[in-house]
Design an enzyme around this catalytic site. Structure first.
Site, short mmCIF file in Angstrom:
data_model
loop_
_atom_site.label_atom_id
_atom_site.label_comp_id
_atom_site.label_asym_id
_atom_site.label_seq_id
_atom_site.Cartn_x
_atom_site.Cartn_y
_atom_site.Cartn_z
N ASP A 1 61.03 76.07 -51.72
CA ASP A 1 60.39 77.38 -51.91
C ASP A 1 60.32 78.12 -50.58
OD1 ASP A 1 60.08 76.71 -54.49
OD2 ASP A 1 57.88 76.72 -54.50
N GLU B 1 70.27 75.21 -83.80
CA GLU B 1 69.47 75.57 -82.62
C GLU B 1 68.00 75.40 -82.97
OE1 GLU B 1 70.31 79.67 -81.91
OE2 GLU B 1 72.43 79.28 -81.55
N LYS C 1 64.31 76.80 -83.46
CA LYS C 1 63.72 78.10 -83.74
C LYS C 1 62.53 78.28 -82.81
CE LYS C 1 62.49 81.15 -87.53
NZ LYS C 1 61.42 81.83 -86.87
N ASP D 1 59.40 79.82 -81.05
CA ASP D 1 58.33 80.64 -81.61
C ASP D 1 57.86 81.66 -80.59
OD1 ASP D 1 56.59 81.56 -83.45
OD2 ASP D 1 55.21 79.87 -83.35
N GLU E 1 65.19 85.11 -77.36
CA GLU E 1 63.78 84.94 -77.66
C GLU E 1 62.97 84.83 -76.37
OE1 GLU E 1 63.36 85.06 -80.87
OE2 GLU E 1 61.37 84.26 -81.32
N TYR F 1 70.60 83.97 -77.45
CA TYR F 1 71.35 83.37 -78.54
C TYR F 1 72.41 84.27 -79.16
CZ TYR F 1 67.08 85.00 -81.06
OH TYR F 1 66.02 85.71 -81.52
N LYS G 1 62.18 75.87 -91.75
CA LYS G 1 60.85 75.89 -91.15
C LYS G 1 60.20 74.51 -91.26
CE LYS G 1 58.80 79.52 -90.32
NZ LYS G 1 58.68 80.92 -90.64
N CYS H 1 17.90 79.09 -79.51
CA CYS H 1 18.86 78.07 -79.12
C CYS H 1 18.65 76.82 -79.96
CB CYS H 1 18.69 77.73 -77.64
SG CYS H 1 19.69 76.31 -77.14
N CYS I 1 17.37 73.90 -77.26
CA CYS I 1 16.10 73.91 -76.53
C CYS I 1 15.08 74.86 -77.14
CB CYS I 1 16.34 74.24 -75.06
SG CYS I 1 16.83 75.95 -74.80
N CYS J 1 22.06 81.32 -74.73
CA CYS J 1 20.80 80.69 -74.39
C CYS J 1 20.63 80.92 -72.89
CB CYS J 1 20.86 79.19 -74.69
SG CYS J 1 19.52 78.28 -73.90
N CYS K 1 18.47 74.20 -70.14
CA CYS K 1 18.75 73.77 -71.51
C CYS K 1 19.61 72.50 -71.45
CB CYS K 1 19.49 74.86 -72.27
SG CYS K 1 20.13 74.31 -73.86
#
Ligand code: IVH
Length: 701
Positions: free
Chosen positions: A35, A116, A118, A120, A186, A238, A326, A421, A424, A439, A444
């Site tokens: 880097d 391939e 899929k 998301d 994608e 793709y 799917k 709460c 407490c 709270c 607490c």
């Protein structure tokens, strides 16, 4: 006599070098330089460009983050509609599709399919057009939009490092690409980046994004290119189009051409000859889901031959030559049995749905978050209702909607948000404009418990062995009292079931062996291990202490920036809001929260106690050494003492670089227990292998 290169030539050479190294790093995951070396080349280029501003071009690697889009995103028509895919949910539907494909082609044709993953995410069209000297330049990035018209998100797409800003003539000709072409693919947000983003959102008092897809879509439509650049989106190509048409003879050649021209293509891709081959690919792909680091929701199958694709054509909205298989949804319908109210570290009260246990994607789900009172109202949910529950990647299960039909009658019991709460009994408060009830009792028991758990967390002080059960024992609480059935009564009170051993974070550092030996199921080994871990955490450093204190809006990154800027707790404590705002990325809201935190006597007391108990409250200097300069490390398996993050921090602090994959250029692989294929690869390539002790030895120089 050779003449010295002109500024223009030098600049062009530097850009070429940077593009090459960005390609190795972001597309191939196989960097060849550190880097620091990369930064050095980049800085030389920036300097030269600053001296010769007339030579700056928009495809220069210095120009990824540009100005903000002025008024939202322009709508632009696609070169050809971006269609959707038909879905198949089981083997039968897939075989029926295979039959339809074959029936649509001459009987003499052989068919080949490309499988391939899929991904998301969200689909994106990248348009390239002729630039200087025969290169192609990224001209525009468009979202899918309604399929016919997309939104011009070019400024944001440019910040994605796996998207080339320009493609050289050499690459164009190697891939047989025209200078004007379009890549479709994608955009995904890796899970790690998603979790980090949500952590920051929560720390800043915002609601977490529901899943990586929504987060990616939200990010790409952010009006702040700087933020997009930090989020680390990725793009996998793709399709490759010329004038809106696929032009290479096959899809597999398209994928190869994308690779050759410098685009990232998903490596989990396979060409098969039969539908059984497709099914085999699917069987192997599904378990990958848990290991990829980004979300997939199925497999896309495409007819390989472009000629056959043309012959098969399209139905209204989808190609006949492709289908999406799917995976079984990670969602299910179950019944809401009850709602418990859980009190968090900051006092925030979260309604937690108690569900009839249901299996979702191999995990039994019994709880889901309902977020807050507004969410309950939005869903209109009642106890006894049937609800649709979703589980995404690493996300806590979530109720998506109430299901209502003949088999699923509505429930009748209203969910009543408590006025006090549940732990407490203090009155709950809601800050104007915020959705959460809190709270406000600092002592607490639920808050103290969550504070301790947060302090011990991996990403904070990393105290192994200080989990739920141990914290509960130390505080004398029942292990399941916050938001769980047995312990929460109407009055909300089984606070301490035994005498507490500790009351505050500082007390952890006062623990003695005898204290621990008095607890249930704690032997000498456990006690000593825990004390060792607690002792070790004293050296975590200022950034982690700041994170551990749970100052509002101060997440991991802000903690680091503050620590680096001020160098010590003392300096930070004394800083005014104005001085705080001088820190990069610290705005008025964060500065105000920090000032308020240090104005609370109890907080100052805790810090003083921790300091006198020996906690290091200074920041490690940014550059500790350069002993590992030029060396690349790959970490694999579980190390005995260091977490991955810690090992990485140490290596980087000493000037080394940590990479994700082993290549011939890797200097060392640091292997721990259960090291997998990376270790095999290191051995195959003859890369040196170290254990943790070996690494520490090396770090000593
Ligand atoms: S091909 C004609 N390949 O899935 C459109 N799509 O459900 C064909 N997707 O809109 C797109 N991974 O956003 C294709 N390997 C892949 C994909 C993929 C994810 C998305 C894409 C598309 C949606 C359709």
């Amino acid at each position: 006599m050779a003449t010295a290169p002109t500024a223009e030539e030098q600049i062009e050479k530097l850009r070429e070098d940077i593009r090459h190294h960005e390609y190795l790093y972001y597309v191939l995951d196989a960097p060849e330089i550190t880097d620091a070396q990369y930064d050095a080349i980049m800085n030389t280029l920036k300097k030269l460009e600053a001296e010769h501003p007339n030579l700056i071009t928009s495809d220069s690697p210095t120009q990824r983050v540009g100005g903000k889009p002025r008024e939202g995103f322009a709508k632009v028509a696609h070169s050809r509609p971006m269609l959707s895919l038909d879905n198949a949910y089981n083997e039968e539907e897939l075989r029926a599709w295979d039959q339809r494909v074959r029936a649509g082609l001459p009987a003499s044709d052989t068919v080949q399919y490309v499988c391939e993953l899929k991904l998301d995410g969200l689909s994106m069209a990248l348009q390239y057009s002729p630039g200087a000297n025969g290169t192609s330049q990224l001209e525009r990035g468009l979202t899918r939009g309604d399929g016919t018209t997309g939104e011009d998100v070019t400024t944001n797409v440019r910040t994605i490092r796996s998207v080339p800003l320009s493609v050289s003539t050499k690459k164009l000709s190697a891939a047989k690409l025209p200078a004007s072409f379009e890549v479709r693919g994608e955009v995904v947000l890796p899970q790690a980046a998603f979790l980090k983003m949500n952590e920051e959102r929560v720390a800043q008092g915002m609601a977490p994004a529901a899943n990586p897809r929504n987060a990616a879509a939200g990010t790409i439509r952010t009006l702040e290119p700087n933020i997009v650049a930090q989020r680390r989106l990725d793009l996998y190509g793709y399709f490759l189009l010329r004038e809106g048409e696929t032009f290479l003879p096959s899809h597999s050649q398209t994928l190869d051409a994308l690779k050759t021209s410098g685009f990232r293509v998903n490596p989990h891709t396979k060409t098969v000859k039969t539908i059984d081959g497709v099914l085999d690919f699917i069987t192997k792909a599904e378990p990958l889901r848990e290991t990829l680091g980004y979300e997939i929701d199925g497999v896309v199958i495409k007819v390989d031959s472009t000629a056959q694709q043309r012959r098969l054509g399209f139905t209204g909205k989808a190609p006949r030559w492709a289908i999406a298989y799917k995976f079984a949804a990670r969602a299910a319908v179950t019944r809401l049995e009850d709602v418990h109210f859980q009190v968090g570290r900051t006092g925030k009260v979260t309604p937690v749905a108690v569900l009839v246990p249901v299996l979702i994607g191999g995990t039994t789900v019994t709880r889901a978050t309902l977020h807050n009172a507004d969410e309950i109202a939005r869903l209109g949910v009642k106890i006894g209702d049937f609800v649709q529950v979703e589980r995404g990647g690493d996300v806590i299960p979530k109720i998506v909607e109430v299901v209502e039909d003949k088999q699923h009658p509505r429930g009748k019991t209203e969910i009543v948000f408590p006025a006090v709460c549940p732990i407490c009994g203090s009155e709950l408060m809601r800050v104007e404009g915020e959705v959460d009830w809190r709270c406000v009792n600092n002592s607490c028991p639920a808050r103290v418990r969550e504070e301790l758990l947060h302090w011990a967390a991996r990403s904070v002080m990393n105290i192994e062995g200080l989990g739920d059960a141990m914290v509960a024992q130390l505080l004398g609480q029942s292990a399941s009292f916050n938001g769980d059935t047995e312990a929460v009564t109407e009055e909300g009170a089984p606070i301490a079931t035994r005498k507490p051993v500790i009351h505050t974070i500082a007390d952890l550092y006062r623990l003695k062996r005898e204290d621990l030996l008095g607890l249930e199921r704690v032997g000498e080994k456990t006690a000593d291990a825990l004390l060792g871990q607690i002792d070790r955490s004293k050296n975590a450093g200022l950034a982690r202490v700041l994170l551990g204190l749970g100052i509002r809006f101060v997440g991991e990154r802000t903690g680091q920036l503050l620590a680096q800027h001020f160098g010590s707790m003392k300096a930070l404590r004394e800083a005014s809001a104005e001085e705080l705002e001088a820190v990069n990325e610290v705005g008025p809201k964060v500065a105000q929260a920090i000032v308020e935190f240090f104005a609370v006597e109890k907080n100052l007391q805790l810090i003083d106690d921790l300091e006198s108990l020996g906690l290091n409250m200074t920041a490690e200097k940014k550059v500790v050494g350069t002993t590992l300069e030029g060396l690349t490390f790959v970490l694999t398996g579980t190390l005995p003492d260091l977490t991955r993050d810690e090992a990485k921090e140490k290596i980087e602090a000493a000037g080394g670089k940590v990479s994700g994959s082993v290549s011939k250029k890797t200097s060392f692989v640091v292997a721990g227990e259960d090291a997998g294929s990376k270790l095999d690869k290191a051995q195959a390539l003859g890369v040196k292998v170290l254990d943790e002790a070996g690494l520490l030895e090396l770090l000593k120089g």
